[in-house]
Design an enzyme around this catalytic site. Structure first.
Site, PDB file in Angstrom:
ATOM      1  N   ASP A   1      32.815  47.378  98.165  1.00  0.00           N
ATOM      2  CA  ASP A   1      31.901  47.300  99.304  1.00  0.00           C
ATOM      3  C   ASP A   1      30.439  47.372  98.870  1.00  0.00           C
ATOM      4  O   ASP A   1      29.584  46.681  99.433  1.00  0.00           O
ATOM      5  CB  ASP A   1      32.200  48.430 100.293  1.00  0.00           C
ATOM      6  CG  ASP A   1      33.499  48.212 101.050  1.00  0.00           C
ATOM      7  OD1 ASP A   1      34.002  47.069 101.034  1.00  0.00           O
ATOM      8  OD2 ASP A   1      34.009  49.173 101.643  1.00  0.00           O
ATOM      9  N   GLY A   2      30.141  48.216  97.895  1.00  0.00           N
ATOM     10  CA  GLY A   2      28.770  48.317  97.414  1.00  0.00           C
ATOM     11  C   GLY A   2      28.277  46.997  96.853  1.00  0.00           C
ATOM     12  O   GLY A   2      27.142  46.579  97.110  1.00  0.00           O
TER      13      GLY A   2
ATOM     14  N   THR B   1      31.549  52.463 110.311  1.00  0.00           N
ATOM     15  CA  THR B   1      32.720  53.048 109.648  1.00  0.00           C
ATOM     16  C   THR B   1      32.388  53.614 108.277  1.00  0.00           C
ATOM     17  O   THR B   1      33.281  54.080 107.569  1.00  0.00           O
ATOM     18  CB  THR B   1      33.839  51.995 109.492  1.00  0.00           C
ATOM     19  OG1 THR B   1      33.362  50.927 108.660  1.00  0.00           O
ATOM     20  CG2 THR B   1      34.252  51.435 110.841  1.00  0.00           C
TER      21      THR B   1
ATOM     22  N   TYR C   1      28.838  55.593 106.247  1.00  0.00           N
ATOM     23  CA  TYR C   1      28.172  56.900 106.253  1.00  0.00           C
ATOM     24  C   TYR C   1      28.159  57.495 107.659  1.00  0.00           C
ATOM     25  O   TYR C   1      28.350  58.705 107.852  1.00  0.00           O
ATOM     26  CB  TYR C   1      26.758  56.734 105.712  1.00  0.00           C
ATOM     27  CG  TYR C   1      26.002  58.009 105.421  1.00  0.00           C
ATOM     28  CD1 TYR C   1      26.618  59.272 105.462  1.00  0.00           C
ATOM     29  CD2 TYR C   1      24.660  57.963 105.074  1.00  0.00           C
ATOM     30  CE1 TYR C   1      25.913  60.426 105.181  1.00  0.00           C
ATOM     31  CE2 TYR C   1      23.941  59.120 104.796  1.00  0.00           C
ATOM     32  CZ  TYR C   1      24.574  60.340 104.854  1.00  0.00           C
ATOM     33  OH  TYR C   1      23.873  61.490 104.581  1.00  0.00           O
TER      34      TYR C   1
ATOM     35  N   SER D   1      31.327  59.285 108.320  1.00  0.00           N
ATOM     36  CA  SER D   1      31.387  60.519 107.536  1.00  0.00           C
ATOM     37  C   SER D   1      30.535  61.622 108.159  1.00  0.00           C
ATOM     38  O   SER D   1      30.840  62.803 108.021  1.00  0.00           O
ATOM     39  CB  SER D   1      30.914  60.258 106.103  1.00  0.00           C
ATOM     40  OG  SER D   1      31.771  59.342 105.452  1.00  0.00           O
TER      41      SER D   1
END
Length: 259
Positions: A48-49, A159, A161, A164
């Site tokens: 994803d990064g 969905t 950070y 989280s």
């Protein structure tokens, strides 16, 4: 992407992970690599990064990006497979993403501008909690929030950070942004707000010299900021491709029922 144009020309970009590099070489040998200028679709190999890095680096090309997971989580990526790549791309579903645009002013008066496809975050940088003032469309809505920080998330980023930090998951077609506190101390029970995608958000750092804060837009960071302005930029868009039946909207919806 023009769905009437059958995709035959792709180019491959890959993260530095050995498995991503090896996959790029193998796929390029099998399907050819037209290069960024001549390709119809950009195929990103990584996690994803790396997908976010690719979107930022190549969004000016105006070409769809199809990711395959050669990283860890891979929420923004399709499953990796060597076979029938062109068939998968031609059957793929589109997700058109508009980013947030951040304008931040630091303690020296310097302006920093960046865009974020996931979120813009304000984060304390010392042991002391940050103090923030929140204004929406020119009206102060929260005079003082004492916290580790706060973030404004797009539906795609909700969905990540945002989740989280106990923020809400936002459906892709909702035209809503999520404003979420990070470890709020006062007011303790404030859990954030859902805002129109047309909202103009201003976050002011109170006592910035004593309680320094940085502003982060995806992979760009501005240190020691005093004011941050955020709004969705409808003039910028990126098209991401997802396998049929596994659209980004479906993934975000399914995430709300995961245990």
């Amino acid at each position: 992407m023009n769905r009437s144009a059958f995709v035959t020309r792709v180019t491959f970009v890959a993260s530095t992970r050995p498995e991503a590099q090896e996959s790029r070489e193998r796929l390029a040998a099998r399907y050819g690599d037209a290069g960024v200028d001549d390709a119809q679709v950009i195929v990103a190999l990584g996690g994803d990064g790396f997908m976010l890095e690719t979107v930022h680096a190549l969004m000016g090309q105006g070409k769809p990006i199809y990711g395959m997971n050669r990283g860890s989580v891979g929420f923004l990526m399709n499953e990796f497979a060597d076979d029938d790549l062109l068939g998968r791309i031609n059957a793929a579903e589109q997700a058109v993403i508009h980013p947030l645009r951040m304008n931040a002013v630091d303690v020296g008066g310097q302006s920093h501008e960046a865009i974020a496809f996931n979120e813009v975050s304000l984060l304390r940088t010392t042991r002391q909690a940050a103090k923030l003032r929140i204004s929406i469309d020119g009206k102060v809505r929260m005079p003082e929030l004492i916290c580790d920080g706060a973030l404004l998330s797009t539906p795609m980023g909700s969905t990540a950070y945002n989740l989280s930090a106990h923020g809400p998951i936002i459906p892709m077609d909702s035209q809503i942004l999520a404003l979420t506190p990070i470890s709020a101390f006062r007011p303790r029970r404030w859990r954030g707000a859902l805002l129109s995608h047309q909202a103009r958000i201003r976050l002011e750092v109170l006592e910035g010299a004593k309680r320094p804060v940085s502003a982060v837009a995806d992979n760009f960071e501005a240190p020691n900021v005093l004011e941050v302005y955020i709004a969705e930029d409808r003039n910028v868009q990126v098209c991401m491709l997802f396998d049929a039946g596994r659209s980004l909207g479906e993934r975000v919806l399914a995430e709300q029922f995961s245990v």
